[in-house]
Design a protein around this motif. Structure first.
Motif, PDB file in Angstrom:
ATOM      1  N   LEU A 348       0.823  -1.205   0.000  1.00 54.57           N
ATOM      2  CA  LEU A 348       0.000   0.000   0.000  1.00 54.57           C
ATOM      3  C   LEU A 348       0.858   1.257   0.000  1.00 54.57           C
ATOM      4  CD1 LEU A 348      -2.659   1.658   0.401  1.00 54.57           C
ATOM      5  CD2 LEU A 348      -2.386   1.257   2.869  1.00 54.57           C
ATOM      6  N   VAL A 349       0.548   2.164  -0.912  1.00 50.95           N
ATOM      7  CA  VAL A 349       1.072   3.531  -0.872  1.00 50.95           C
ATOM      8  C   VAL A 349      -0.123   4.445  -0.651  1.00 50.95           C
ATOM      9  CG1 VAL A 349       2.244   5.378  -2.121  1.00 50.95           C
ATOM     10  CG2 VAL A 349       2.964   3.006  -2.442  1.00 50.95           C
ATOM     11  N   TYR A 421       4.400  -0.662   1.867  1.00 57.65           N
ATOM     12  CA  TYR A 421       4.577  -0.994   0.455  1.00 57.65           C
ATOM     13  C   TYR A 421       5.846  -1.824   0.222  1.00 57.65           C
ATOM     14  CZ  TYR A 421       5.495  -0.484  -4.535  1.00 57.65           C
ATOM     15  OH  TYR A 421       5.756  -0.739  -5.858  1.00 57.65           O
ATOM     16  N   MET A 422       6.973  -1.350   0.771  1.00 58.54           N
ATOM     17  CA  MET A 422       8.266  -1.952   0.470  1.00 58.54           C
ATOM     18  C   MET A 422       8.364  -3.400   0.921  1.00 58.54           C
ATOM     19  SD  MET A 422      12.101  -0.585   1.360  1.00 58.54           S
ATOM     20  CE  MET A 422      12.013   0.661   0.085  1.00 58.54           C
ATOM     21  N   LYS A 424       6.192  -5.601   1.147  1.00 56.79           N
ATOM     22  CA  LYS A 424       5.350  -6.498   0.344  1.00 56.79           C
ATOM     23  C   LYS A 424       5.891  -6.670  -1.065  1.00 56.79           C
ATOM     24  CE  LYS A 424       2.266  -6.682   3.687  1.00 56.79           C
ATOM     25  NZ  LYS A 424       2.870  -5.708   4.616  1.00 56.79           N
ATOM     26  N   SER A 425       6.611  -5.653  -1.556  1.00 58.92           N
ATOM     27  CA  SER A 425       7.073  -5.676  -2.942  1.00 58.92           C
ATOM     28  C   SER A 425       8.539  -6.034  -3.099  1.00 58.92           C
ATOM     29  CB  SER A 425       6.816  -4.301  -3.587  1.00 58.92           C
ATOM     30  OG  SER A 425       5.440  -3.987  -3.537  1.00 58.92           O
ATOM     31  N   TYR A 426       9.321  -5.863  -2.040  1.00 57.56           N
ATOM     32  CA  TYR A 426      10.757  -6.147  -2.087  1.00 57.56           C
ATOM     33  C   TYR A 426      11.137  -7.020  -0.895  1.00 57.56           C
ATOM     34  CZ  TYR A 426      10.675  -2.185  -5.330  1.00 57.56           C
ATOM     35  OH  TYR A 426      10.398  -1.356  -6.368  1.00 57.56           O
ATOM     36  N   PRO A 427      12.262  -7.749  -0.987  1.00 53.12           N
ATOM     37  CA  PRO A 427      12.688  -8.603   0.125  1.00 53.12           C
ATOM     38  C   PRO A 427      13.403  -7.813   1.223  1.00 53.12           C
ATOM     39  CG  PRO A 427      14.234  -8.825  -1.664  1.00 53.12           C
ATOM     40  CD  PRO A 427      13.167  -7.930  -2.168  1.00 53.12           C
ATOM     41  N   VAL A 428      13.017  -6.573   1.419  1.00 52.38           N
ATOM     42  CA  VAL A 428      13.681  -5.691   2.365  1.00 52.38           C
ATOM     43  C   VAL A 428      12.646  -5.037   3.261  1.00 52.38           C
ATOM     44  CG1 VAL A 428      15.146  -3.654   2.610  1.00 52.38           C
ATOM     45  CG2 VAL A 428      15.519  -5.212   0.705  1.00 52.38           C
ATOM     46  N   GLU A 429      13.007  -4.878   4.536  1.00 55.93           N
ATOM     47  CA  GLU A 429      12.131  -4.193   5.477  1.00 55.93           C
ATOM     48  C   GLU A 429      12.954  -3.189   6.278  1.00 55.93           C
ATOM     49  OE1 GLU A 429       9.158  -5.213   9.227  1.00 55.93           O
ATOM     50  OE2 GLU A 429       9.719  -6.774   7.789  1.00 55.93           O
TER      51      GLU A 429
END
Length: 559
Positions: A348-349, A421-422, A424-429
């Motif tokens: 989500l953005v 958003y990040m 969920k979309s990238y392997p980074v938190e």
């Protein structure tokens, strides 16, 4: 002769005379009044339309004491060359009323108080070009009399617009009300425009539903009002949405597509001028209280032949001449939902409380010459309800490749908010981190942009998901290495400030929202060390000016 017989005979005579008068009136009404009314209106309508008009009235009632004429079961049909009805009007009754006989029917002037049409059912083609009008070549009603109506009212009407002659189920239907004041058709004059025959005309639609041609979207509008003389349009409570849910929508499209759902409280367009389908100009547009929700499922492919143009390219390629001086947006909430490829989670953005102004929306050369070459968008909103994001976008209206420039800033906020958003979309938190100050500036065209990001942050820590390493130990090790290798603050303790490099080549199959957001992500990655910096600065303790904050007046220093 006895009184009884005389009274009986007198009664018979009176009854006979009454019956005779009634029959005479019916004959007069049928053959004279009705014929005159039908012929006059029929002739007048055929004078304005190229296609043949058929006008019918089933009955006319003159109510002397009520000072009213009632036309019952009125029908108007516009017939095409193929003898098919392309437009029609059906009325259960039409009421004409007046105040005084002498003033209303005097010296070839018919002056009425009101003309009221009840429950008018109107059928029209969605393409108005099918209704061919021609300019008047003679006075109204052939100059035989003048007609004045204080108020024309069409109430409880129903209207339906259709696409094809053989499929008149309609793509647009609504209830409507029409009010026209002080109508006056002068004898011996040819009206050039509506202002020549009326003081004011007001048209209002209710419960309007419009189905788009793609059979996937619809628009519902509670109230749509037109003030034809002030040239204003007001829209109250509208909802543009796909007919299907996001899941079903994506399944039907079979490709990546934006599922767009817009709820709009009100919008007002002032000083509108349009000429058919070829030209439209608007002085001001005011829109407020908007909920915009966009959903994209990346589990579906992008079509290779898709090209999403930037805004100025849309204007340039439009067949319609467009000129909007200013569009003001108040209190808009934007939510973008994205389902990553291979996942069912939703990123989500969200930007809330957006205030924006768009100026000089045009593809007309005279407007560009007069008002300048830049289409300008200025907007600000709260990113994840935390930091205020401001941006100014300038499009060059003369550019052949969609040139634009962007400048903006973000107020202090927690970096971890972007995990919505990040992660969920990238392997980074983002485990922790604070935006202390952020300014960005970049420019480019429809395919690539470049620029800089001045991003001050502190206490930045990240971790990787198990998507990279099945072993939890491996995950922790990778996260530890990343946090050692990447600077946890910018500027560093020694005052060295890393200026991020914004550089991104666009996939032209994707939207402008993707273009803008990925451009900013490239600046973020460059700032934190994932990629080369634009330059390194040594910050002094003195306060920076606003020009220095956005990249001017700095001495470059190699990393």
């Amino acid at each position: 002769m006895s009184k009884k017989r005389l009274f009986k005979r007198t009664g018979i005579v009176l009854i006979s005379v009454t019956v005779a008068l009634f029959i005479a009136w019916q004959l007069l009404k049928e053959f004279k009044i009705k014929a005159f009314v039908v012929e006059s209106i029929h002739t007048e309508l055929n004078h304005y339309f190229v296609d043949s008009v058929h006008f019918q009235i089933e009955d006319i009632s003159v109510r002397f004491f009520e000072k009213k004429i009632v036309l019952e079961k009125v029908a108007v049909n516009l017939i095409a060359d193929q003898k098919d009805t392309i437009a029609s009007l059906e009325l259960p009754d039409l009421n004409i009323s007046w105040d005084d006989y002498w003033k209303s029917f005097n010296n070839q002037l018919y002056k009425f108080n009101s003309l009221e049409l009840k429950s008018a059912k109107l059928l029209l083609p969605l393409d108005f070009e099918k209704i061919k009008r021609k300019k008047a070549s003679r006075p109204s009603f052939d100059g035989k009399f003048e007609l004045a109506i204080k108020e024309l009212i069409v109430d409880d009407g129903e209207i339906l617009f259709y696409d094809q002659l053989n499929q008149k189920s309609g793509r647009l239907n609504a209830d409507y009300k029409l009010v026209a004041q002080n109508l006056h058709f002068k004898k011996g004059e040819i009206p050039e425009k509506l202002q020549d025959v009326a003081k004011d005309i007001f048209l209002e639609f209710h419960n309007l539903t419009y189905f788009l041609k793609d059979d996937l979207h619809k628009v519902d509008i509670e109230t749509l009002s037109f003030d034809l003389f002030k040239q204003d349009i007001t829209l109250i409570s509208s909802h543009f949405r796909p007919i299907y849910s996001p899941d079903k929508f994506a399944e039907l499209k079979e490709e990546q597509a934006n599922h767009i759902d817009i709820i709009l409280d009100s919008i007002q367009l002032n000083e509108i001028n349009w000429q058919g389908d070829s030209m439209i100009s608007v002085h001001n547009v005011f829109a407020k209280n908007i909920e915009l929700n966009v959903t994209k499922d990346k589990n579906y492919p992008l079509p290779d032949d898709r090209f999403v143009p930037v805004l100025v390219e849309l204007l340039k390629n439009s067949d319609v001449s467009i000129d909007v001086r200013e569009c003001v947006v108040q209190n808009m909430n934007l939510s973008y939902y994205e389902i990553p490829d291979g996942s069912e989670e939703i990123g989500l953005v969200r930007i809330a409380n957006i205030l924006g102004v768009i100026e000089n929306i045009t593809n007309r050369k005279d407007s560009v010459d007069k008002y300048g070459t830049d289409l300008i968008i200025k907007a600000n909103g709260d990113l994840y309800d935390e930091g205020n994001l401001k941006a100014e976008i300038r499009y060059n209206l003369n550019s052949n490749y969609g040139y634009f420039s962007v400048r903006g800033s973000l107020e202090p906020m927690s970096i971890s908010a972007i995990n919505q958003y990040m992660s969920k979309s990238y392997p980074v938190e983002i485990s922790s981190g604070t935006v202390d100050e952020l300014y960005f500036s970049y420019s480019g065209g429809n395919k690539a942009v470049s620029g800089e990001m001045r991003f001050k942050y502190s206490d930045l820590k990240i971790k990787f998901h198990k998507i990279l390493n099945e072993e939890e130990k491996g995950d922790k090790a990778l996260s530890w290495l990343a946090n050692v290798a990447l600077p946890q603050q910018n500027p560093r303790d020694n005052g060295r400030f890393r200026i991020g490099k914004i550089e991104f080549n666009r996939d032209t199959r994707k939207s402008m929202f993707s273009y803008w957001s990925n451009s900013l992500v490239s600046g973020f990655q460059s700032t934190v060390g994932i990629g080369k910096a634009s330059r390194i600065e040594k910050l002094d303790k003195k306060e920076e000016s606003i020009w220095q904050k956005i990249g001017f007046g700095k001495d470059e220093e190699s990393e």
